[in-house]
Design a protein around this motif. Structure first.
Motif, mmCIF file in Angstrom:
data_model
loop_
_atom_site.group_PDB
_atom_site.id
_atom_site.type_symbol
_atom_site.label_atom_id
_atom_site.label_comp_id
_atom_site.label_asym_id
_atom_site.label_seq_id
_atom_site.Cartn_x
_atom_site.Cartn_y
_atom_site.Cartn_z
ATOM 1 N N SER A 1 -4.810 10.086 8.905
ATOM 2 C CA SER A 1 -5.290 8.955 9.725
ATOM 3 C C SER A 1 -4.182 7.951 9.959
ATOM 4 C CB SER A 1 -6.485 8.288 9.061
ATOM 5 O OG SER A 1 -6.104 7.709 7.845
ATOM 6 N N ARG A 2 -3.304 7.779 9.013
ATOM 7 C CA ARG A 2 -2.206 6.824 9.153
ATOM 8 C C ARG A 2 -1.154 7.345 10.122
ATOM 9 N NH1 ARG A 2 0.390 4.890 3.810
ATOM 10 N NH2 ARG A 2 1.355 3.501 5.344
ATOM 11 N N ASN A 3 -0.933 8.655 10.094
ATOM 12 C CA ASN A 3 0.065 9.222 10.995
ATOM 13 C C ASN A 3 -0.413 9.168 12.445
ATOM 14 O OD1 ASN A 3 1.801 9.802 8.883
ATOM 15 N ND2 ASN A 3 0.953 11.870 8.565
ATOM 16 N N ASN A 4 -1.701 9.277 12.674
ATOM 17 C CA ASN A 4 -2.242 9.217 14.024
ATOM 18 C C ASN A 4 -2.269 7.778 14.521
ATOM 19 O OD1 ASN A 4 -2.622 11.963 14.093
ATOM 20 N ND2 ASN A 4 -4.719 11.818 13.260
ATOM 21 N N TYR B 1 -11.628 9.483 -10.203
ATOM 22 C CA TYR B 1 -10.706 9.167 -9.113
ATOM 23 C C TYR B 1 -11.408 8.319 -8.037
ATOM 24 C CZ TYR B 1 -8.260 13.092 -11.238
ATOM 25 O OH TYR B 1 -7.633 13.943 -12.143
ATOM 26 N N PHE B 2 -10.599 7.604 -7.284
ATOM 27 C CA PHE B 2 -11.109 6.786 -6.167
ATOM 28 C C PHE B 2 -10.013 6.603 -5.141
ATOM 29 C CE2 PHE B 2 -9.087 3.890 -9.027
ATOM 30 C CZ PHE B 2 -8.430 2.996 -8.223
ATOM 31 N N ILE B 3 -10.421 6.331 -3.934
ATOM 32 C CA ILE B 3 -9.503 6.048 -2.845
ATOM 33 C C ILE B 3 -10.252 5.262 -1.776
ATOM 34 C CG2 ILE B 3 -9.970 8.185 -1.607
ATOM 35 C CD1 ILE B 3 -7.043 8.209 -0.695
ATOM 36 N N LYS C 1 -8.028 16.034 -1.501
ATOM 37 C CA LYS C 1 -8.542 16.205 -0.138
ATOM 38 C C LYS C 1 -8.682 14.853 0.565
ATOM 39 C CE LYS C 1 -11.146 20.468 -0.957
ATOM 40 N NZ LYS C 1 -12.480 21.116 -0.966
ATOM 41 N N LEU C 2 -9.170 13.877 -0.146
ATOM 42 C CA LEU C 2 -9.324 12.534 0.452
ATOM 43 C C LEU C 2 -7.970 11.906 0.724
ATOM 44 C CD1 LEU C 2 -12.313 11.150 -1.675
ATOM 45 C CD2 LEU C 2 -12.370 12.026 0.663
ATOM 46 N N VAL C 3 -6.985 12.205 -0.144
ATOM 47 C CA VAL C 3 -5.645 11.652 0.067
ATOM 48 C C VAL C 3 -5.022 12.226 1.332
ATOM 49 C CG1 VAL C 3 -3.293 11.569 -0.849
ATOM 50 C CG2 VAL C 3 -5.253 11.187 -2.363
ATOM 51 N N ASP C 4 -5.195 13.524 1.516
ATOM 52 C CA ASP C 4 -4.652 14.154 2.723
ATOM 53 C C ASP C 4 -5.317 13.570 3.973
ATOM 54 O OD1 ASP C 4 -3.077 15.669 1.096
ATOM 55 O OD2 ASP C 4 -4.392 17.445 1.136
ATOM 56 N N LYS C 5 -6.598 13.338 3.905
ATOM 57 C CA LYS C 5 -7.325 12.763 5.047
ATOM 58 C C LYS C 5 -6.804 11.372 5.357
ATOM 59 C CE LYS C 5 -12.028 11.795 6.637
ATOM 60 N NZ LYS C 5 -13.482 11.843 6.294
ATOM 61 N N PHE C 6 -6.540 10.606 4.342
ATOM 62 C CA PHE C 6 -6.042 9.238 4.531
ATOM 63 C C PHE C 6 -4.654 9.248 5.164
ATOM 64 C CE2 PHE C 6 -3.453 5.783 2.704
ATOM 65 C CZ PHE C 6 -4.088 4.695 3.285
ATOM 66 N N ILE D 1 0.836 -1.195 0.000
ATOM 67 C CA ILE D 1 0.000 0.000 0.000
ATOM 68 C C ILE D 1 0.877 1.254 0.000
ATOM 69 C CG2 ILE D 1 -1.726 1.313 1.269
ATOM 70 C CD1 ILE D 1 -2.772 -1.297 2.388
ATOM 71 N N ASP D 2 1.908 1.242 0.793
ATOM 72 C CA ASP D 2 2.794 2.413 0.911
ATOM 73 C C ASP D 2 3.771 2.434 -0.266
ATOM 74 O OD1 ASP D 2 1.582 3.186 3.276
ATOM 75 O OD2 ASP D 2 2.967 1.992 4.497
#
Length: 548
Positions: free
Chosen positions: A545-548, A517-519, A537-542, A469-470
């Motif tokens: 969430s991973r950093n938290n 687009y999709f995520i 915007k959705l990418v930044d949100k994702f 994924i990363d």
């Protein structure tokens, strides 16, 4: 009083009468002590009124006594002194010894003047009815004894059934006073024949009754009886049973009976119908035990414990499938992959699935996800051939060859490739349709959103044989491979996995909402957007969430 069947009196004896002028051995001779009829002159009886006749007696021959006569009856009816009139007050007449036959009522069908006024002659009341016997010098030879005389219904059943009568061993009639020889050796032979015949008839009847009983029991069992069934959960001896695809309950029952698992097909179908989940039994390989009750067999087949099938999941790549086949067949690792590389052209691919360039694996996308009965002893190429045949059938059923062009694709091979991308990136049927629209919109020439680039992470992971994924944009856009859609425009050279039927249907029926687009934020659901700004915007949100 006028007697029944009589006039005012009998006619006197006439010279034409057989008794006129002849001797007898009873009647008046017996009373008066006259000369024996065998030695003297014929005697003449005086004319006198005929004796009254009572009863319905005929001659011995008429009464069926074999020609013999009975003096006690002749004497009663022989010409004697005038008998007393019929006494209606009792059975005894005129002081004579009581005769049980004398009081029998007159024949109502007698001479004129009878009760019914008939016109019939009364032969029992005439002298002709009782002629005296011939003297010894004029007697005819006695007739041969009648050996087959039937004693009549009052003498019991016929010897054929009762074992007596004509075929008695003593050879004599049972009637008292008739001691004639009745059978001799002939009677014994007849008895043996009758006994054999009776035995044959008994055997025939017995066999018929047994046959009727057997078929009657079978009819009852077929219509109303319970089907033969074993008891318990089996005898501990395990057996592997392969159930073909599309098998009905009867076919499954036949396979189980053939393997000795159940006792009858009917028992299994009844148990399957009686189980709420019985219809959900799938094709494949099952490990069961011999001599199981039908209900136990159904229960075990519904349990994962009995499944011995090779399950190919939707989206699996061929490399995963090859390893799974090797493990199931118990062969050396890499055996199935080698067979696929060497024999792929012999495994039944359709013509439109061959001749493509830069394809990593020609069988990719044609090892259809399903459940397969695979066990030790089978050849890898045989297992692969079954999977290819299954995929070909599904593609034909969904008519991918005819519909590919209407979707802007070159051939059905590209349609299968689209379906494999949809399967790899989506998670539901709704996702599949939207994901298919994203692919078709990005492939459109001149689109300003992606400029013909697909940029699917799944294509990079496929060629790298990984599932990460990363991934950084640097590594994605700098890896030169035909399957890397970050590096090359358009579709990859071929499918990147094996799509299921639901993903294929999604590729055939995309949405028309303008998605580009999709995520996936949680790995389970996808978010679709129409512009790159919405997507970012959705990418930044994702990432947050991973950093938290």
């Amino acid at each position: 009083m006028t007697e029944y069947g009589r006039g005012q009196g009998s006619e006197p004896w006439h010279p034409d009468d057989p008794l006129y002028g002849d001797d007898g051995w009873g009647g008046q001779q017996a009373e008066q002590g006259r000369q024996s009829p065998y030695g003297g002159q014929p005697q003449h009886y005086p004319q006198q009124p005929q004796a009254q006749q009572y009863g319905d007696w005929g001659t011995a021959e008429q009464n069926g006594y074999g020609g013999q006569q009975y003096p006690q009856y002749d004497q009663q009816y022989a010409p004697q002194h005038q008998q007393q009139p019929y006494d209606t007050g009792g059975w005894n007449t005129g002081g004579h010894p009581q005769d049980p036959y004398a009081a029998v009522p007159q024949d109502p069908y007698g001479q004129q003047g009878g009760t019914y006024g008939g016109q019939h002659s009364d032969y029992y009341g005439t002298p002709e009815a009782y002629p005296p016997p011939e003297p010894p010098s004029r007697r005819r030879a006695e007739p041969e004894p009648v050996t087959d005389w039937d004693p009549g219904p009052d003498q019991g059943e016929h010897a054929f059934f009762a074992g007596g009568g004509d075929d008695d061993d003593d050879g004599y009639d049972d009637e008292p006073g008739d001691r004639r020889r009745r059978g001799g050796r002939g009677g014994k032979e007849k008895k043996r024949r009758s006994g054999c015949a009776c035995l044959v008839v008994a055997l025939v009847f017995g066999g018929g009754i047994a046959g009727v009983g057997y078929f009657g029991y079978q009819f009852y069992q077929d219509r109303f009886g319970s089907a033969p069934d074993f008891a318990g959960d089996g005898n501990g001896q395990q057996v592997t049973v392969t159930i073909p695809e599309g098998a009905t309950g009867a076919v499954i029952g036949q396979e189980l009976k053939k393997a000795g698992v159940v006792k009858s097909v009917d028992a299994f179908t009844a148990a399957q119908a009686g189980n709420p989940q019985g219809k959900s039994i799938q094709h494949g390989v099952y490990t069961l035990e011999k001599e199981m009750s039908a209900a136990s067999a159904v229960e075990l087949m519904l349990s994962p414990k009995s499944r011995n099938n090779l399950i190919i999941a939707e989206g699996w790549r061929n490399t995963q499938i090859y390893k799974a086949i090797d493990a199931r067949l118990g062969v050396k690792a890499g055996t199935t992959a080698k067979a696929a590389k060497e024999d792929w052209e012999k495994l039944g691919l359709p013509d439109w699935a061959t001749g493509h360039e830069n394809v990593k694996d020609p069988l990719e996308g044609f090892l259809f996800p399903s459940s397969y009965g695979v066990s030790k002893g089978q050849k890898p190429e045989d297992v692969l051939k079954r999977m290819v045949a299954q995929a070909t059938d599904v593609y034909e059923k969904l008519d991918v060859e005819a519909k590919a062009e209407s979707l802007g694709l070159k051939d059905p091979w590209q349609l299968v490739t689209v379906a494999s991308l949809v399967q790899a990136e989506g998670t539901s049927h709704d996702d599949f349709r939207k994901m298919a629209e994203v692919i078709y919109n990005r492939l459109k020439p001149g689109n300003t959103e992606t400029n013909g680039m697909l940029e699917f992470d799944s294509t990079y992971n496929y060629v790298r044989n990984q599932s990460k994924i990363d991934l950084t944009l640097e590594e994605l856009r700098n890896y030169d491979n035909p399957y890397n859609t970050y590096y090359y425009k358009g579709l990859p050279p071929g499918p990147i996995g094996n799509p299921g039927e639901d993903a294929i249907k999604g590729a055939l029926d995309p949405t028309d909402d303008g998605w580009y687009y999709f995520i996936s934020l949680d790995g389970k659901t996808s978010k679709f957007t129409k512009t790159n700004a919405e997507h970012q915007k959705l990418v930044d949100k994702f990432n947050a969430s991973r950093n938290n």
